[in-house]
Design an enzyme around this catalytic site. Structure first.
Site, PDB file in Angstrom:
ATOM      1  N   LYS A   1       0.806  -1.218   0.000  1.00  0.00           N
ATOM      2  CA  LYS A   1       0.000   0.000   0.000  1.00  0.00           C
ATOM      3  C   LYS A   1       0.846   1.278   0.000  1.00  0.00           C
ATOM      4  O   LYS A   1       0.397   2.326  -0.471  1.00  0.00           O
ATOM      5  CB  LYS A   1      -0.933   0.010   1.204  1.00  0.00           C
TER       6      LYS A   1
ATOM      7  N   SER B   1       0.974 -10.013  -0.424  1.00  0.00           N
ATOM      8  CA  SER B   1       0.721  -8.573  -0.424  1.00  0.00           C
ATOM      9  C   SER B   1       0.865  -7.885   0.925  1.00  0.00           C
ATOM     10  O   SER B   1       0.913  -6.661   0.977  1.00  0.00           O
ATOM     11  CB  SER B   1      -0.680  -8.300  -0.978  1.00  0.00           C
TER      12      SER B   1
END
Length: 415
Positions: free
Chosen positions: A52, A309
């Site tokens: 992110k 992720s």
């Protein structure tokens, strides 16, 4: 398309101010298990332990280049996006205002403060994300702050595409298959768009949590739709509605290429990666690896890249993860037993347990009946097949019982 590729490479180069490329590591354990050449793109190893940061940094960088006077950036997030925004705000020396639900775990609040330092103000608003989002957008309207979407933003998508830039550079070319997790779609849309600017793009598979399959719902409906219910366990990817801009990049995907990962199976994968590999993954971070059993026939003998992720896992959740993993693997079950109210009845039951059957829960639910009592029992065993033998012995002994392991309503109340 060429312009997007150039922009993605520029974003990747700019990120070197913050951290080197995350590792692309061949995983021997998974490669042997699936008879393939499996690589992990370790986005769980960025400074904020998720990808992110890439999108937040790139969006902030481009906004400041176009509007040098912009000094306030705002977001609503209870997780990885908040931490990425906080890190980027401190890097650029600008003010970040981060709205979080009041129910956000203290661990996530503390990490966001750590990454942002004096550059970040955290505002706890509402019990749910929607209230925090509305407050963040209202604050932007009042102050002129720039709202940073976690995924539905062209500059964020461009920043996430840097993952694809690094994969091709590190691997030296295209893999046979790329496996991408999907929540709001920022990572998947960015990486997919970048790879499609290159010659002979590889095949891709997209993995959503079963309880938050917003991409496949959108593909079936022909546009983004809001799911009526979302299982929040995979909190980094449990999104009720995929982004409008991200969907535009994913709209031509064949729905059969979008897989759903059951939340309980994700727990098995998380424990496997932790115990065997020493890799800490959050539920969303394990999505791509969790899909490998479903892809076993497709990937045999091929090169595969899975994007892990995120690794922001709160170890206070570990007991829940272990519990759900055991239930999914079939080595732990809960059942309700009618136990005769007579001396020796409990001993009779204990004697039919196998050598590997362990009582993990025993609780009388009702003892008011004169002849029988109702008991909640949890059993752990070493092999799922042991339960068939145990239940056969219970039937033979004349016990009345009911397996409630997969009964969400009863298990929710009793377990």
């Amino acid at each position: 398309m060429t312009d997007f590729a150039t922009a993605a490479r520029h974003a990747s180069d700019a990120l070197r101010q913050l951290f080197p490329p995350t590792p692309l590591q061949r995983n021997d354990h998974l490669s042997q298990r699936f008879e393939a050449d499996i690589w992990l793109k370790r986005e769980d190893l960025t400074p904020v332990r998720s990808y992110k940061l890439r999108g937040a940094f790139n969006a902030m960088r481009k906004v400041m280049a176009a509007h040098p006077d912009q000094r306030i950036f705002v977001c609503a997030s209870a997780g990885n996006h908040a931490q990425g925004v906080a890190f980027a705000c401190r890097h650029f020396g600008v003010q970040g205002v981060i709205f979080m639900p009041v129910t956000t775990p203290q661990q996530k609040i503390a990490k966001t403060r750590t990454f942002g330092g004096d550059a970040v103000e955290i505002r706890l608003t509402g019990d749910y994300f929607d209230r925090a989002l509305a407050a963040a957008q209202a604050y932007c309207a009042e102050t002129g702050g720039h709202f940073l979407s976690p995924f539905d933003d062209a500059d964020v998508i461009e920043g996430q595409a840097s993952v694809g830039v690094e994969i091709l550079e590190q691997l030296g070319g295209m893999p046979d298959l790329l496996v991408l997790p999907v929540g709001g779609g920022g990572l998947a849309s960015g990486v997919r768009r970048y790879l499609h600017t290159q010659p002979n793009p590889c095949a891709m598979r997209y993995i959503e949590p079963e309880g938050g399959a917003s991409l496949v719902a959108a593909l079936q409906a022909g546009g983004p739709v809001t799911l009526p219910r979302v299982d929040s366990f995979v909190d980094g990817a449990a999104v009720a509605r995929i982004g409008t801009q991200t969907y535009a990049q994913l709209a031509d995907i064949d729905p059969v290429d979008v897989l759903q990962a059951p939340e309980d199976r994700i727990c098995v994968t998380m424990l496997d990666m932790l115990n065997v590999e020493g890799i800490v993954l959050e539920p969303a971070g394990a999505l791509a690896v969790d899909a490998l059993p479903d892809l076993a026939d497709l990937i045999r003998g091929k090169s595969v890249v899975c994007v892990t992720s995120g690794g922001n896992f709160d170890f206070e959740r570990l007991p829940e993860v272990k519990e759900r993993a055991m239930r999914f693997s079939g080595v732990k079950k809960y059942f309700i037993l009618r136990l005769p109210q007579r001396p020796g009845a409990l001993r009779d039951f204990l004697e039919i347990l196998g050598p590997d059957d362990d009582i993990a829960r025993f609780e009388y639910l009702k003892k008011s009946a004169r002849n029988f009592g109702t008991v909640l029992i949890g059993i752990e065993t070493s092999d799922a097949a042991n339960f068939a033998r145990l239940f056969a012995r219970m039937d033979e002994a004349g016990f009345t019982w009911r397996d409630i392991t997969l009964d969400e309503t009863l298990a929710g109340f009793l377990v």
